[in-house]
Design an enzyme around this catalytic site. Structure first.
Site, PDB file in Angstrom:
ATOM      1  N   ARG A 135      35.696  56.984  21.660  1.00 34.46           N
ATOM      2  CA  ARG A 135      36.915  57.804  21.616  1.00 34.46           C
ATOM      3  C   ARG A 135      37.771  57.460  22.825  1.00 34.46           C
ATOM      4  O   ARG A 135      37.319  57.551  23.961  1.00 34.46           O
ATOM      5  CB  ARG A 135      36.588  59.300  21.641  1.00 34.46           C
ATOM      6  CG  ARG A 135      37.751  60.166  21.107  1.00 34.46           C
ATOM      7  CD  ARG A 135      37.509  61.660  21.288  1.00 34.46           C
ATOM      8  NE  ARG A 135      37.516  61.991  22.682  1.00 34.46           N
ATOM      9  CZ  ARG A 135      36.673  62.856  23.274  1.00 34.46           C
ATOM     10  NH1 ARG A 135      35.763  63.488  22.571  1.00 34.46           N
ATOM     11  NH2 ARG A 135      36.756  63.090  24.554  1.00 34.46           N
ATOM     12  N   GLU A 154      40.769  58.203  29.616  1.00 37.91           N
ATOM     13  CA  GLU A 154      39.477  57.513  29.750  1.00 37.91           C
ATOM     14  C   GLU A 154      39.050  56.981  28.387  1.00 37.91           C
ATOM     15  O   GLU A 154      39.602  57.359  27.351  1.00 37.91           O
ATOM     16  CB  GLU A 154      38.397  58.448  30.299  1.00 37.91           C
ATOM     17  CG  GLU A 154      38.053  59.577  29.352  1.00 37.91           C
ATOM     18  CD  GLU A 154      36.683  60.193  29.590  1.00 37.91           C
ATOM     19  OE1 GLU A 154      35.823  59.567  30.216  1.00 37.91           O
ATOM     20  OE2 GLU A 154      36.472  61.322  29.107  1.00 37.91           O
ATOM     21  N   ASN A 156      35.642  56.718  26.084  1.00 38.37           N
ATOM     22  CA  ASN A 156      34.267  57.224  25.966  1.00 38.37           C
ATOM     23  C   ASN A 156      33.429  56.311  25.088  1.00 38.37           C
ATOM     24  O   ASN A 156      33.825  55.997  23.962  1.00 38.37           O
ATOM     25  CB  ASN A 156      34.272  58.615  25.330  1.00 38.37           C
ATOM     26  CG  ASN A 156      35.047  59.612  26.163  1.00 38.37           C
ATOM     27  OD1 ASN A 156      34.567  60.063  27.198  1.00 38.37           O
ATOM     28  ND2 ASN A 156      36.264  59.923  25.733  1.00 38.37           N
ATOM     29  N   SER A 161      32.449  63.417  21.482  1.00 32.77           N
ATOM     30  CA  SER A 161      32.222  64.606  20.654  1.00 32.77           C
ATOM     31  C   SER A 161      33.499  65.136  20.002  1.00 32.77           C
ATOM     32  O   SER A 161      34.575  64.587  20.179  1.00 32.77           O
ATOM     33  CB  SER A 161      31.583  65.688  21.511  1.00 32.77           C
ATOM     34  OG  SER A 161      32.354  65.878  22.656  1.00 32.77           O
ATOM     35  N   LYS A 363      34.080  54.694  34.513  1.00 32.93           N
ATOM     36  CA  LYS A 363      35.478  54.726  34.974  1.00 32.93           C
ATOM     37  C   LYS A 363      35.799  53.445  35.767  1.00 32.93           C
ATOM     38  O   LYS A 363      36.920  52.976  35.796  1.00 32.93           O
ATOM     39  CB  LYS A 363      35.712  55.944  35.869  1.00 32.93           C
ATOM     40  CG  LYS A 363      35.227  57.281  35.288  1.00 32.93           C
ATOM     41  CD  LYS A 363      36.147  57.820  34.240  1.00 32.93           C
ATOM     42  CE  LYS A 363      35.892  59.253  33.829  1.00 32.93           C
ATOM     43  NZ  LYS A 363      34.731  59.532  32.994  1.00 32.93           N
ATOM     44  N   LYS A 422      37.923  60.239  40.596  1.00 32.46           N
ATOM     45  CA  LYS A 422      36.872  60.381  39.580  1.00 32.46           C
ATOM     46  C   LYS A 422      35.594  59.644  39.967  1.00 32.46           C
ATOM     47  O   LYS A 422      35.649  58.470  40.335  1.00 32.46           O
ATOM     48  CB  LYS A 422      37.343  59.802  38.243  1.00 32.46           C
ATOM     49  CG  LYS A 422      38.584  60.445  37.673  1.00 32.46           C
ATOM     50  CD  LYS A 422      38.832  59.928  36.253  1.00 32.46           C
ATOM     51  CE  LYS A 422      40.129  60.462  35.707  1.00 32.46           C
ATOM     52  NZ  LYS A 422      40.369  60.015  34.323  1.00 32.46           N
ATOM     53  N   GLU A 426      30.428  61.588  33.000  1.00 33.81           N
ATOM     54  CA  GLU A 426      31.016  61.984  31.723  1.00 33.81           C
ATOM     55  C   GLU A 426      30.896  63.484  31.547  1.00 33.81           C
ATOM     56  O   GLU A 426      30.058  64.121  32.179  1.00 33.81           O
ATOM     57  CB  GLU A 426      30.253  61.322  30.562  1.00 33.81           C
ATOM     58  CG  GLU A 426      30.239  59.825  30.579  1.00 33.81           C
ATOM     59  CD  GLU A 426      31.615  59.235  30.485  1.00 33.81           C
ATOM     60  OE1 GLU A 426      32.468  59.832  29.809  1.00 33.81           O
ATOM     61  OE2 GLU A 426      31.856  58.200  31.126  1.00 33.81           O
ATOM     62  N   GLY A 427      31.704  64.016  30.651  1.00 36.20           N
ATOM     63  CA  GLY A 427      31.456  65.374  30.184  1.00 36.20           C
ATOM     64  C   GLY A 427      32.237  66.475  30.871  1.00 36.20           C
ATOM     65  O   GLY A 427      32.061  67.646  30.572  1.00 36.20           O
ATOM     66  N   ARG A 506      42.916  67.915  21.963  1.00 34.07           N
ATOM     67  CA  ARG A 506      42.306  68.952  22.774  1.00 34.07           C
ATOM     68  C   ARG A 506      43.382  69.579  23.633  1.00 34.07           C
ATOM     69  O   ARG A 506      44.196  68.869  24.233  1.00 34.07           O
ATOM     70  CB  ARG A 506      41.246  68.327  23.685  1.00 34.07           C
ATOM     71  CG  ARG A 506      39.907  68.935  23.443  1.00 34.07           C
ATOM     72  CD  ARG A 506      38.824  68.360  24.279  1.00 34.07           C
ATOM     73  NE  ARG A 506      39.160  67.086  24.917  1.00 34.07           N
ATOM     74  CZ  ARG A 506      38.404  66.568  25.856  1.00 34.07           C
ATOM     75  NH1 ARG A 506      37.316  67.185  26.248  1.00 34.07           N
ATOM     76  NH2 ARG A 506      38.717  65.412  26.394  1.00 34.07           N
TER      77      ARG A 506
END
Ligand code: ADP
Ligand code: MG
Length: 688
Positions: A135, A154, A156, A161, A363, A422, A426-427, A506
């Site tokens: 993603r 970013e 993924n 998800s 990253k 950063k 992740e997450g 999102r």
């Protein structure tokens, strides 16, 4: 935060209309599984011991405005991004250099990387195929000097998800439109042509099914049944998002799926070790009835017997929705958890993702790709430029010249205001923003800095929307992040599958700097496409198809025939455009038909079927009535367009053959007009 670039939003509703919208949304979410396990703030875990209760997922009550052009840009580039990351993993050495360096500053990365080196030193991975469910996340960047553009936040490569919930949110918003909730207000910009479909669930599940089928039949002596394993976190609150993919796999593809946490697998592995240590027949009989995780010799088949199943399965594909965060490895037996990851990686199962693919999502890799010339290692000049146009500036924080410049920017409280720092995680919840950067850097010590990257903040436009969270309504300024899913399956030599697989929008409150929905900050949304209606979309589509197809022609090394082929091609293209223009159409809807059904942007069959789309009586459907009535008409229009495009496609191919251009095995992947043909189609044409 930049100025608004959209019409006033959201549409104004009176109190009764609004209350109805809220109750309708809550019911729809519950009825369709647009849900999460209730957060502790709503219901303590002790009061939900059997998980009998769920609550609606945090969602927006209206789809958020998003420029149609930028949306299409993001969808279109996804296949190139898929190819880029597949190649980074295939070619390995560039990635390995970056990761080796990073390992010196980051223990988590170093632990992951050591799994790769252990496997490389013992003959390499036994499974040549890798699956990516990617993603790519973007924000709309607004600057006074240029038109709005998508900038990548970013990329993924693990546990991407929300595909399941985002498909449902698109359907929810379309339902709310169809039931009239968005058209109470006469100034509402939400129309049916502004709500694109979102096939993320089906498309991601199809990716897993591709991998499962590519794995083929079981190779172990026993068992003979294969299954996909979802490796998940314990007490997952976002479980229904995962279940959506799982149920698509079982119900549409009839593939068996098992869910297990790392702890479940560890317990199963411990039983396997007990089996290996005993020769007592009655003890063996007892142990074989317990859960078991085993790497069969010599096939490396990964065998799993779940605690609730009477038999064992050979795992074709391991889908990671866990083991991407250091906390997933924190337990009294952390060393064993790392051994578990090693065991899976060593197995013959297809990993989604493999360790190297996981690491490619760092990253640091994103930052390294920003340096001049790096993208060209993997992509054609044209594709590299397209990808680069989505980059925001990212700096290393090492001792290079650029790194030292970044250190200055980050340590100065004034310049730091424009940046986010950063780590390689992740997450959500790991970044350091603006004024907090200088103090943070000083607190961790200089030797850790190279493990971080410094990224320019993207300035999104200001938008208002309404978020529904735990039954409560929050109105106000929001920021959107658009994620585009991509699926690719590749071997060391070849990319076997590559497609764009729907999107996620999102949305978070402007005051929250992170965007994790499950973490409680953000919510799931869908796009209301603004601008570029009908004619504009059509023209855009033709213009970009033409440029891309011209690019293909250039790349074909046609020699002397070049000019005649080009001329023939341009004529065909003009004919096609004329034939499309001649079709009966209503403003907005041919554009929609093309972009929905035929454009590369969406790349899936035109489909207006289903009960939801029955024509209701009433004012707001006047647009459709003018079209001559029934929605079936749209479907016919879509099919007619598809038929004509297909005809031109075939004629063009014949033309190419006629002048000796090799067409065997060639897919018209670059073009939006030419539907990429499936393998069967190619087969058929070869026989012609
Ligand atoms: P993670 O891997 O933790 O999801 P991200 O890079 O996606 O890390 O950052 C988390 C969140 O921080 C994003 O969802 C976004 O809201 C915000 N963010 C990250 N980078 C930027 C940026 N360059 N400009 C503005 N916001 C950003
Ligand atoms: Mg993110």
């Amino acid at each position: 935060m930049a100025e608004s670039i959209f019409p006033p939003f959201p549409p104004e509703l009176n109190d009764e209309e609004f209350a109805h919208l809220v109750s309708e949304t809550i019911d729809w979410c519950q009825a369709h599984g647009l849900s999460v396990r209730p957060p502790p703030a709503l219901l303590e875990a002790a009061r939900n011991p059997t998980n009998a209760l769920s609550s609606h997922a945090p969602v927006t009550l209206f789809p958020s405005p998003f420029p149609r052009k930028n949306f299409q840009d993001a969808l279109k580039i996804q296949k190139v991004y898929n190819e880029l990351y597949a190649k980074i993993v295939q070619e390995e050495s560039w990635l390995v250099n970056i990761i080796e360096d990073l390992s010196k500053h980051d223990t988590f990365i170093s632990n992951l990387y050591s799994i790769h080196t252990r496997i490389s030193s013992t003959g390499g991975p036994s499974q040549p195929l890798s699956l990516g469910l990617f993603r790519s996340d973007y924000m709309l960047h607004i600057s006074p000097s240029s038109p709005p553009a998508i900038h990548q936040v970013e990329f993924n490569t693990i546990a991407s998800s929300f595909g399941g919930l985002s498909s449902l949110t698109s359907t929810l918003h379309t339902h709310l439109y169809t039931t009239g909730h968005y058209t109470f207000s006469p100034t509402s910009p939400i129309s049916i042509s502004s709500l694109p479909p979102n096939p993320a669930t089906a498309d991601l599940a199809r990716g897993l099914a591709f991998a499962h089928n590519a794995y083929g039949p079981a190779t172990s002596s026993f068992p003979k049944e294969t299954a996909i394993l979802f490796l998940v976190q314990p007490n997952e609150r976002n479980i229904f998002d995962q279940r959506a993919l799982e149920y698509a796999l079982t119900d549409t593809h009839t593939i068996v799926v098992h869910r297990a946490t790392p702890a479940d697998l560890m317990a199963a592995y411990a039983n396997t070790q007990r089996i290996q240590a005993t020769s007592d027949p009655s003890e063996l009989k007892r142990l074989y009835e317990l859960p078991r995780l085993e790497l069969e010799k010599p096939t490396n088949a990964l065998i799993y017997k779940p605690p609730y199943a009477r038999r064992a399965y050979e795992i074709s594909t391991v889908y990671f929705r866990s083991m991407y965060d250091p906390s997933d490895y924190e337990s009294s037996d952390a060393a064993d958890l790392w051994e578990l990851r090693y065991l899976i990686e060593r197995s013959n199962a297809i990993k989604c993702p493999s360790i190297l693919t996981h690491l490619a999502g760092s990253k640091k890799v994103q930052q390294a790709l920003c340096a001049p010339g790096e993208l060209e290692r993997f992509l054609s000049q044209r594709d590299a430029e397209k990808v680069r146009s989505t980059f925001a500036m990212i700096y290393p924080l090492d001792d290079s010249e650029l790194g030292r410049k970044a250190q200055e920017l980050a340590l100065n409280p004034e310049t730091a205001q424009h940046y986010v720092l950063k780590p390689q995680r992740e997450g959500g919840g790991n970044n350091v923003y603006r004024g907090k950067i200088p103090g943070f850097l000083q607190s961790i010590g200089k030797d850790k800095w190279p493990g971080y990257i410094l990224m320019e903040l993207i300035e999104p436009p200001s938008i208002s929307n309404v978020v529904l969270r735990n039954g409560n309504v929050e109105k106000g300024g929001v920021v959107n992040e658009l994620g585009v899913y991509g699926v690719t399956l590749w071997s060391r030599e070849k990319i076997q599958e590559n497609y764009q697989a729907g999107y996620l929008l999102r949305t978070k409150g402007v005051e929250s700097e992170e965007g994790g929905v499950a973490a409680g900050y953000g919510c799931v949304d869908s796009v209301c496409l603004i601008g570029g209606e009908a004619k504009e979309v059509e023209e855009d589509l033709f213009a970009s198809s033409r440029t891309e197809l011209e690019g293909i022609l250039e790349g074909l090394e046609l020699g002397e025939e070049a000019e005649s082929v080009k001329a023939a091609f341009l004529k065909r293209f003009k004919d096609l455009q004329a034939s499309v223009e001649g079709l009966p159409s209503a403003e907005g809807d041919v554009g929609r038909a093309i972009s929905l059904g035929l454009g590369e942007g969406y790349g899936r069959p035109f489909d207006f079927g289903g009960e939801e789309w029955k024509m209701p009586e009433g004012e707001e459907w006047g647009e459709f009535e003018r079209m001559g009535g029934e929605l079936e008409g749209f479907e016919k229009l879509g099919r007619e367009l598809e038929r004509r495009l297909d005809e031109v496609d075939r004629r063009l191919e014949a033309e190419f053959r006629g002048v000796g251009v090799p067409v065997e095995g060639r897919r018209w992947e670059g073009g939006s007009v030419f539907d990429p043909k499936g393998k069967e189609g190619e087969e058929e044409e070869r026989k012609e």
